[in-house]
Design a protein around this motif. Structure first.
Motif, PDB file in Angstrom:
ATOM      1  N   SER A  67       0.692  -1.141  -0.040  1.00  0.00           N
ATOM      2  CA  SER A  67      -0.044  -0.084  -0.041  1.00  0.00           C
ATOM      3  C   SER A  67       0.856   1.184   0.046  1.00  0.00           C
ATOM      4  CB  SER A  67      -0.921   0.114   1.263  1.00  0.00           C
ATOM      5  OG  SER A  67      -0.294   0.041   2.389  1.00  0.00           O
ATOM      6  N   GLY A  68       2.245   1.246   0.244  1.00  0.00           N
ATOM      7  CA  GLY A  68       3.009   2.451   0.224  1.00  0.00           C
ATOM      8  C   GLY A  68       2.442   3.405   0.983  1.00  0.00           C
ATOM      9  N   ASN A  69       2.242   4.692   0.608  1.00  0.00           N
ATOM     10  CA  ASN A  69       1.834   5.805   1.221  1.00  0.00           C
ATOM     11  C   ASN A  69       0.479   5.908   1.423  1.00  0.00           C
ATOM     12  OD1 ASN A  69       0.985   6.659  -1.151  1.00  0.00           O
ATOM     13  ND2 ASN A  69       2.517   8.382  -1.595  1.00  0.00           N
ATOM     14  N   GLY A  70      -0.360   4.898   0.875  1.00  0.00           N
ATOM     15  CA  GLY A  70      -1.685   5.026   1.142  1.00  0.00           C
ATOM     16  C   GLY A  70      -2.441   5.512  -0.066  1.00  0.00           C
ATOM     17  N   LEU A  71      -1.952   5.881  -1.014  1.00  0.00           N
ATOM     18  CA  LEU A  71      -2.551   6.664  -2.143  1.00  0.00           C
ATOM     19  C   LEU A  71      -3.520   5.772  -2.680  1.00  0.00           C
ATOM     20  CD1 LEU A  71      -2.953   9.008  -4.442  1.00  0.00           C
ATOM     21  CD2 LEU A  71      -1.016   8.105  -5.625  1.00  0.00           C
ATOM     22  N   VAL A  72      -3.503   4.673  -3.279  1.00  0.00           N
ATOM     23  CA  VAL A  72      -4.269   3.631  -3.853  1.00  0.00           C
ATOM     24  C   VAL A  72      -5.451   3.434  -2.965  1.00  0.00           C
ATOM     25  CG1 VAL A  72      -4.594   1.402  -5.221  1.00  0.00           C
ATOM     26  CG2 VAL A  72      -2.452   2.840  -5.387  1.00  0.00           C
ATOM     27  N   GLU A  94       1.925   2.649   8.463  1.00  0.00           N
ATOM     28  CA  GLU A  94       1.506   3.797   9.245  1.00  0.00           C
ATOM     29  C   GLU A  94       1.151   5.178   8.457  1.00  0.00           C
ATOM     30  OE1 GLU A  94       0.250   6.518  12.250  1.00  0.00           O
ATOM     31  OE2 GLU A  94       0.753   4.243  12.152  1.00  0.00           O
ATOM     32  N   ALA A  95       1.703   5.253   7.166  1.00  0.00           N
ATOM     33  CA  ALA A  95       1.356   6.434   6.357  1.00  0.00           C
ATOM     34  C   ALA A  95      -0.052   5.951   5.704  1.00  0.00           C
ATOM     35  CB  ALA A  95       2.550   6.380   5.064  1.00  0.00           C
ATOM     36  N   THR A  96      -0.279   4.794   5.186  1.00  0.00           N
ATOM     37  CA  THR A  96      -1.351   4.318   4.843  1.00  0.00           C
ATOM     38  C   THR A  96      -2.347   4.624   5.884  1.00  0.00           C
ATOM     39  OG1 THR A  96      -0.411   2.542   3.312  1.00  0.00           O
ATOM     40  CG2 THR A  96      -2.903   2.126   3.831  1.00  0.00           C
ATOM     41  N   ARG A  97      -2.261   4.047   7.055  1.00  0.00           N
ATOM     42  CA  ARG A  97      -3.235   4.489   8.069  1.00  0.00           C
ATOM     43  C   ARG A  97      -3.632   6.006   8.230  1.00  0.00           C
ATOM     44  NH1 ARG A  97      -4.121   6.019  13.247  1.00  0.00           N
ATOM     45  NH2 ARG A  97      -2.005   6.857  13.295  1.00  0.00           N
ATOM     46  N   ARG A  98      -2.793   6.632   8.071  1.00  0.00           N
ATOM     47  CA  ARG A  98      -2.856   8.192   8.299  1.00  0.00           C
ATOM     48  C   ARG A  98      -3.653   8.803   6.985  1.00  0.00           C
ATOM     49  NH1 ARG A  98       0.757  11.351  11.830  1.00  0.00           N
ATOM     50  NH2 ARG A  98       1.805   9.867  13.216  1.00  0.00           N
ATOM     51  N   LEU A 100      -5.590   7.234   5.085  1.00  0.00           N
ATOM     52  CA  LEU A 100      -7.161   6.763   5.045  1.00  0.00           C
ATOM     53  C   LEU A 100      -7.793   7.670   6.090  1.00  0.00           C
ATOM     54  CD1 LEU A 100      -6.801   2.968   4.819  1.00  0.00           C
ATOM     55  CD2 LEU A 100      -7.892   4.432   3.170  1.00  0.00           C
ATOM     56  N   LEU A 101      -7.419   7.537   7.323  1.00  0.00           N
ATOM     57  CA  LEU A 101      -8.053   8.699   8.175  1.00  0.00           C
ATOM     58  C   LEU A 101      -8.202  10.083   7.704  1.00  0.00           C
ATOM     59  CD1 LEU A 101      -6.497   7.430  11.588  1.00  0.00           C
ATOM     60  CD2 LEU A 101      -8.744   7.329  10.758  1.00  0.00           C
ATOM     61  N   ALA A 102      -7.346  10.716   7.132  1.00  0.00           N
ATOM     62  CA  ALA A 102      -7.369  11.938   6.543  1.00  0.00           C
ATOM     63  C   ALA A 102      -8.049  12.210   5.303  1.00  0.00           C
ATOM     64  CB  ALA A 102      -5.821  12.607   6.304  1.00  0.00           C
ATOM     65  N   SER A 103      -8.200  11.044   4.571  1.00  0.00           N
ATOM     66  CA  SER A 103      -9.050  11.225   3.348  1.00  0.00           C
ATOM     67  C   SER A 103     -10.762  10.794   3.718  1.00  0.00           C
ATOM     68  CB  SER A 103      -8.725  10.200   2.390  1.00  0.00           C
ATOM     69  OG  SER A 103      -7.171  10.404   1.954  1.00  0.00           O
TER      70      SER A 103
END
Length: 409
Positions: A67-72, A94-98, A100-103
């Protein structure tokens, strides 16, 4: 002793807004996260492809491997999927979790479960077979890792579900396309640019086209490659799995450091970036009255190091998943040993070893010692001198050097 306070550049998170087709999402990043300070073309291709799709029903699941930085997964969430994201590296998870929460829309997670983000290399325990409508794969760079991801994608998809795979040609995108064809029966090229490819495969039957490929033993999370090694005249068995650093053999740099590091009985040791655990178990044997803490960002490296320590009967070892030293906040040690990673993707990135050196200093007692092994061409002396005020050379070999310093204040 009082630990140094403050947040380093490595620990500072940034969140930016990104537009992908009609979707606008937030993406979190910091040093150590995939594509930090730039863009990842394969992830961008996957995000654009996901943005054009809609789930067949509210809450349909999508699975995102690497998932990397969570973009996808953030784009998948924006178009109506319920994303499950998997990444084996702590900073990416952790980047992905952040992200998704921010989006998420305001209140989306109020009183509900947090985003389904798994820091793991083993998807099986977390995702039911046939439960997903869409799977995306940002391919890893190791061949067995790609094979495992493709097999996991097939298993997780419902019949009629779609798998999107993207990667750079020099990361193995073409062989990955052949793996898709083998397992799904067919795959087609959806997009290509910037030396990268995006491929699509549809699951048309419960039974894979290539049954042999689907039975890879690494799907069983308890399958390990156990290799006997002798270090410093002592025999150990090293437990490893595909994707863990130097998983098929004991790397020469770790062997050099294991032979040279000095640990006195009763001292506390931090093995920073422990991999499969060889430095930690050697240190544990040197300090039976002391203790050893092993840290790594790779979820499978943690499981391997735990198994290596158990087989060595080292009861004074604690192994933790950690983004550099995040798991030992407030603790200090007598000795830090490290064979730090210096690759982020395909390039050399000194932000990670800089963080290792800075955090090693912060987690040493006064008078504590750092031993670090590196390729002799890497400019770590400058980084150590900046942080420790000195550089000590313990070994200067043809390929590797062991350097370090002593914390004075």
């Amino acid at each position: 002793m009082t630990m140094r306070s403050g947040i380093s550049a490595y620990d500072t998170w940034q969140v930016g807004r990104v537009s992908v087709m009609d979707a606008v999402v937030a993406v979190a990043s910091k040093p150590g996260v995939l594509a930090h300070g730039g863009t990842d073309a394969p992830a961008g291709m996957l995000a654009e492809a996901v943005a054009t799709r809609r789930p067949s029903a509210a809450g349909a699941r999508s699975l995102h491997l690497g998932s990397g930085n969570g973009l996808v997964p953030a784009v998948a969430q924006a178009v109506g999927f319920a994303p499950l994201a998997v990444d084996r590296y702590a900073a990416n998870a952790e980047a992905t979790r952040r992200s998704l929460l921010a989006s998420a829309s305001p209140g989306a997670h109020d009183g509900q479960s947090p985003p389904a983000v798994f820091h793991t290399a083993c998807v099986n325990p977390h995702v039911e077979a046939g439960s997903c409508e869409l799977v995306t794969i940002r391919i890893p760079t190791d061949k067995l890792g790609v094979q495992l991801a493709v097999v996991e994608a097939f298993r997780a998809l419902a019949v009629g579900g779609r798998c999107l795979l993207a990667g750079a040609n020099d990361e193995g995108a073409k062989p990955a396309a052949r793996l898709l064809e083998q397992l799904f029966g067919a795959a087609r090229l959806e997009n290509q640019h910037s030396g990268c490819r995006l491929l699509l495969a549809v699951k048309t039957a419960d039974v894979p086209a290539d049954g042999v490929l689907a039975t890879t033993p690494w799907l069983d999370c308890e399958t390990f490659f156990e290799q006997p090694v002798v270090v410093g005249g002592t025999a150990f068995v090293l437990a490893t799995r595909p994707g863990v650093f130097s998983w098929e053999h004991l790397d020469e740099a770790s062997r050099v450091l294991a032979d040279l590091m000095r640990v006195d009985d009763g001292e506390t040791v931090l093995d920073l970036g422990c991999g499969a655990g060889i430095l930690g178990v050697v240190a544990a044997r040197l300090t039976p009255a002391g203790s050893v803490c092993m840290l790594d960002a790779d979820a499978d490296a943690i499981r391997c190091a735990q198994r290596t320590a158990r087989m060595a009967q080292c009861l004074n070892v604690d192994v933790r998943a950690s983004d550099v030293c995040s798991a030992v906040a407030g603790r200090a040690f007598d000795v830090v040993v490290s064979n730090p990673p210096f690759h982020l993707g395909k390039g050399t990135d000194l932000a990670i070893p800089r963080a290792f050196i800075e955090q090693a200093h912060a987690h040493l007692h006064r008078g504590g010692r750092l031993y670090l092994v590196a390729n002799r061409t890497l400019p770590y002396e400058r980084l150590i001198a900046e942080v420790f005020g000195e550089v000590r050379m313990a070994h200067d070999g043809r390929r590797f050097k062991v350097i370090g310093g002593v914390r004075r204040a």
